[in-house]
Design a protein around this motif. Structure first.
Motif, PDB file in Angstrom:
ATOM      1  N   VAL A 187       0.848  -1.200   0.000  1.00 56.90           N
ATOM      2  CA  VAL A 187       0.000   0.000   0.000  1.00 56.90           C
ATOM      3  C   VAL A 187       0.876   1.239   0.000  1.00 56.90           C
ATOM      4  O   VAL A 187       1.843   1.315   0.753  1.00 56.90           O
ATOM      5  N   ILE A 219       0.360   5.395   0.360  1.00 58.15           N
ATOM      6  CA  ILE A 219      -0.580   6.497   0.514  1.00 58.15           C
ATOM      7  C   ILE A 219       0.181   7.821   0.550  1.00 58.15           C
ATOM      8  O   ILE A 219       1.380   7.839   0.820  1.00 58.15           O
ATOM      9  N   ASP A 234       0.495  11.343   2.496  1.00 58.44           N
ATOM     10  CA  ASP A 234       0.120  11.875   3.812  1.00 58.44           C
ATOM     11  C   ASP A 234      -0.880  13.020   3.667  1.00 58.44           C
ATOM     12  O   ASP A 234      -0.626  14.002   2.977  1.00 58.44           O
ATOM     13  N   VAL A 258       8.744   5.906   4.840  1.00 61.01           N
ATOM     14  CA  VAL A 258       8.238   7.275   4.769  1.00 61.01           C
ATOM     15  C   VAL A 258       9.255   8.092   3.983  1.00 61.01           C
ATOM     16  O   VAL A 258      10.442   8.104   4.325  1.00 61.01           O
ATOM     17  N   PRO A 268       7.623  10.627  -4.046  1.00 63.08           N
ATOM     18  CA  PRO A 268       6.722   9.505  -4.373  1.00 63.08           C
ATOM     19  C   PRO A 268       7.368   8.471  -5.286  1.00 63.08           C
ATOM     20  O   PRO A 268       6.899   7.330  -5.353  1.00 63.08           O
ATOM     21  N   ASP A 269       8.440   8.853  -5.987  1.00 63.72           N
ATOM     22  CA  ASP A 269       9.079   7.908  -6.910  1.00 63.72           C
ATOM     23  C   ASP A 269      10.274   7.182  -6.294  1.00 63.72           C
ATOM     24  O   ASP A 269      10.996   6.468  -6.998  1.00 63.72           O
ATOM     25  N   PHE A 292       9.699   2.525  -2.153  1.00 65.04           N
ATOM     26  CA  PHE A 292       8.266   2.199  -2.189  1.00 65.04           C
ATOM     27  C   PHE A 292       7.978   0.927  -2.989  1.00 65.04           C
ATOM     28  O   PHE A 292       6.929   0.320  -2.832  1.00 65.04           O
ATOM     29  N   GLY A 340       3.724   2.242   2.558  1.00 64.32           N
ATOM     30  CA  GLY A 340       4.527   3.420   2.273  1.00 64.32           C
ATOM     31  C   GLY A 340       3.716   4.695   2.451  1.00 64.32           C
ATOM     32  O   GLY A 340       2.543   4.742   2.105  1.00 64.32           O
ATOM     33  N   VAL A 341       4.336   5.690   3.043  1.00 61.06           N
ATOM     34  CA  VAL A 341       3.684   6.987   3.177  1.00 61.06           C
ATOM     35  C   VAL A 341       4.533   8.037   2.470  1.00 61.06           C
ATOM     36  O   VAL A 341       5.700   8.233   2.814  1.00 61.06           O
ATOM     37  N   VAL A 342       3.927   8.680   1.480  1.00 61.95           N
ATOM     38  CA  VAL A 342       4.597   9.799   0.825  1.00 61.95           C
ATOM     39  C   VAL A 342       4.331  11.027   1.676  1.00 61.95           C
ATOM     40  O   VAL A 342       3.187  11.486   1.776  1.00 61.95           O
ATOM     41  N   GLY A 343       5.348  11.514   2.338  1.00 62.47           N
ATOM     42  CA  GLY A 343       5.145  12.651   3.220  1.00 62.47           C
ATOM     43  C   GLY A 343       6.423  13.036   3.931  1.00 62.47           C
ATOM     44  O   GLY A 343       7.472  12.415   3.720  1.00 62.47           O
ATOM     45  N   ASP A 344       6.312  14.048   4.779  1.00 70.41           N
ATOM     46  CA  ASP A 344       7.455  14.586   5.489  1.00 70.41           C
ATOM     47  C   ASP A 344       7.686  13.785   6.770  1.00 70.41           C
ATOM     48  O   ASP A 344       6.789  13.690   7.610  1.00 70.41           O
ATOM     49  N   VAL A 358       5.074  13.078   9.900  1.00 69.16           N
ATOM     50  CA  VAL A 358       4.492  11.726   9.986  1.00 69.16           C
ATOM     51  C   VAL A 358       5.007  10.965  11.207  1.00 69.16           C
ATOM     52  O   VAL A 358       4.226  10.368  11.943  1.00 69.16           O
TER      53      VAL A 358
END
Lengths: 258, 328
Positions: free
Chosen positions: A236, A238, A240, B292, B296-297, B301, B307-311, B315
């Motif tokens: 998965v 996502i 944030d 994290v 996104p690429d 991942f 997976g979390v695309v973020g800071d 997070v």
């Protein structure tokens, strides 16, 4: 002083590395071949010593298929005085024992005060060849050195072992292996590349070294099966939206990981 | 001495500089007990064999051959190889298991070269088939499973640390003294040993059940503390990508990957790590991977279960407080 540095051509870890599922051998066509970075660092240790001492001769040595000659020449371009390439189709599937016996014979033939190798290659990650060579050459081994001092009659250094740091020294001749804690290697310059073309490059067969690769009376380790693992599929993903941390916590709880 | 079982597996015990049994012993003895009778070899400084034998018996050693010699403190590798050669001649084992540690590889390599025994390295397990002992390897960063075996004779195997989770049952302590004639082989001299005293209560990276790793995305050594906070919240060991090590955020001993430590934990959390193939090679056999990353690429991942695309700096603190909330 003569320093033999063992160098190895390996598949570039920046690409995808493949094994041939029929033969179990490395699929050399599948990825770019490069000089292993740890081999370059081993060369750097020898070359740095040669820079500071007039009477030091550095020999780059490799047991590898014929196609690896170009890679071994990089050692000459970096500054090694000569190269020895053991290339024999009969050695293609050599196990560690045959590899060590062949290299020991070549090192003995070339002559040496010090043999320097990397501690682990990036492809096989075996890490036993230095000790095997020391045993066969009847000299001390000082392995996994994270610092090296070479003097006229001895070599010493630091090794980080389980639970501690150790200082070791050995009289020459000796075999040492180094870790990647040692400095990066120099780049070959244009002058070095040109000079490399004129340096001695010796190619040897197993027979030249008195080695019989297919001697079945010698116990060997053989590959009996090989299988490719299915690539790991992505799970998965996502983005944030303010709840990323909470979502991870939920994932961990659901999967009984906390 | 002919009373050793035909299925004896000789296990070389390693001791730490302070005389404790190395953590690799449990996995080695368990591995040996899966294919035969584990006979352990303890080469120690004078006065240390009894304690090592007791620790080894508790981990499944059927008996322990002991060699006490002051030379282990002054000579590198050779005293162990001489003792191993004597033990192998006495026991006639089917296989010799050694930890795939720095010293273990030296002992195994020298012994194999001296006796002409075939050697299989960095094994993740052993088994038996009709023809004898089969050694399992995981190569090219876990991309392939390979089996190997000896054409004949006992095989020397170095076993990857932390690869075996199984544990053998404790057995009564049986200690036998082994006589060794020194080979006189040339050896390096040990000039000094400084034991590293573990000041952290965190688990060791190798063999840890949970690992939290940080990469260049953490931005600085100070901010790398976020990795430590999450590790402490999870009871995890701390790892790092090569980029984070090169940037000086954390010492090289924490490096996970091709040229660092290989880990296979239940849970691997990658924070701010892009996931270069060299890094993935050292962690992609983890059972569960959480990542994290802002990008996104990022290749990480491709192997992440979640997976979390973020800071990471928004997070991860939220994750830490969610975990704390749950404990309350």
């Amino acid at each position: 002083m003569k320093i033999v540095v063992l160098v190895k051509e390996v598949p570039d870890t920046y690409g995808e590395r493949k094994l041939d599922l029929e033969t179990g051998l490395a699929d050399r066509a599948a990825s770019e071949a490069v000089l292993d970075e740890i081999s370059e660092r081993a060369l750097e240790v020898a070359l740095a010593h040669a820079d500071a001492h007039d009477d030091v001769e550095v020999v780059a040595m490799s047991m590898a298929p014929e196609s690896a000659a170009t890679t071994i020449r990089k050692g000459l371009a970096m500054g090694a005085a000569s190269a020895v390439h053991i290339a024999d189709p009969g050695l293609a599937a050599a196990d560690l024992g045959l590899t060590a016996r062949t290299l020991a014979a070549a090192i003995r033939r070339t002559g040496f005060d010090l043999v320097i190798t990397g501690n682990l290659s990036t492809d096989g990650s075996g890490g036993v060849i230095p000790a095997m060579l020391a045993e066969l050459l009847e000299v001390p081994n000082a392995t996994a050195l994270s610092s090296v001092e070479i003097s006229d009659g001895s070599v010493s250094g630091t090794r980080n072992v389980e639970g501690g740091t150790m200082r070791v020294s050995a009289p020459l001749p000796a075999v040492i292996s180094i870790t990647e804690a040692l400095p990066d290697a120099r780049f070959p310059n244009f002058k070095g590349i040109m000079a490399a073309k004129k340096k001695p490059f010796e190619t040897l067969s197993a027979a030249d070294l008195g080695i019989e690769p297919e001697d079945l009376s010698v116990a060997m380790s053989i590959m009996t099966a090989i299988a490719e693992k299915p690539p790991r599929s992505a799970g998965v993903k996502i983005t944030d939206e303010g709840d990323g941390g909470t979502r991870i916590a939920e994932f961990l709880i659901e999967n009984r990981l906390v | 001495m002919t009373d050793y079982p035909a299925d004896s597996i000789l296990v070389v015990l390693e001791a730490t500089p302070t005389g404790e049994l190395a953590t690799s012993a449990a996995g080695l003895l368990a591995t040996a007990s899966q294919i035969g009778t584990p006979v352990a070899l303890a080469v120690t400084a004078p006065g240390q064999a009894q304690s090592l034998a007791e620790q080894a018996a508790a981990l499944g050693a059927d008996r322990v051959l002991a060699v006490e010699t002051a030379s282990t403190q002054s000579e590198l590798t050779i005293p162990h190889v001489d003792a191993l050669a004597a033990a192998a001649a006495t026991v006639a084992p089917e296989a010799v298991l050694v930890s795939n540690s720095i010293d273990g590889r030296d002992i195994a390599g020298r012994f194999a070269a001296r006796t002409g025994a075939p050697i299989a390295v960095d094994a993740i397990g052993v088994s038996r088939d009709d023809e004898g002992v089969v050694v399992r390897h995981s190569v090219y960063g876990g991309a392939y499973n390979v089996d190997s075996a000896a054409t004949f004779g006992p095989i020397v195997v170095t076993v990857r640390q932390g690869a075996v989770d199984a544990r053998a049952e404790a057995r009564p302590v049986v200690l036998e003294t082994l006589e060794v004639t020194a080979s006189g082989a040339a050896s390096a001299t040990i000039e000094s040993v400084e034991a590293v005293t573990e000041t952290s209560s965190r688990p060791e990276l190798r063999g840890a059940k949970r690992v939290v790793s940080g990469g260049r995305g953490l931005g600085s050594a100070e901010k790398f503390a976020l990795v430590e906070e999450l590790a402490d919240a999870l009871g995890a060991a701390i790892g790092a990508s090569r980029a984070a090590v090169d940037a000086g955020y954390i010492p090289a001993t924490a490096q996970v990957g091709q040229t660092g430590v290989s880990v296979s934990p239940q849970l691997y959390v990658a924070l701010g790590i892009s996931g270069a193939i060299q890094h993935r090679a050292g962690m992609q056999t983890a059972k569960n991977i959480v990542a994290v990353n802002k990008d996104p690429d990022a290749p990480i991942f491709e192997v992440a279960d979640f997976g979390v695309v973020g800071d990471v700096f928004t997070v991860v603190p939220q994750l830490i407080s969610a975990l704390a909330e749950r404990k309350r």
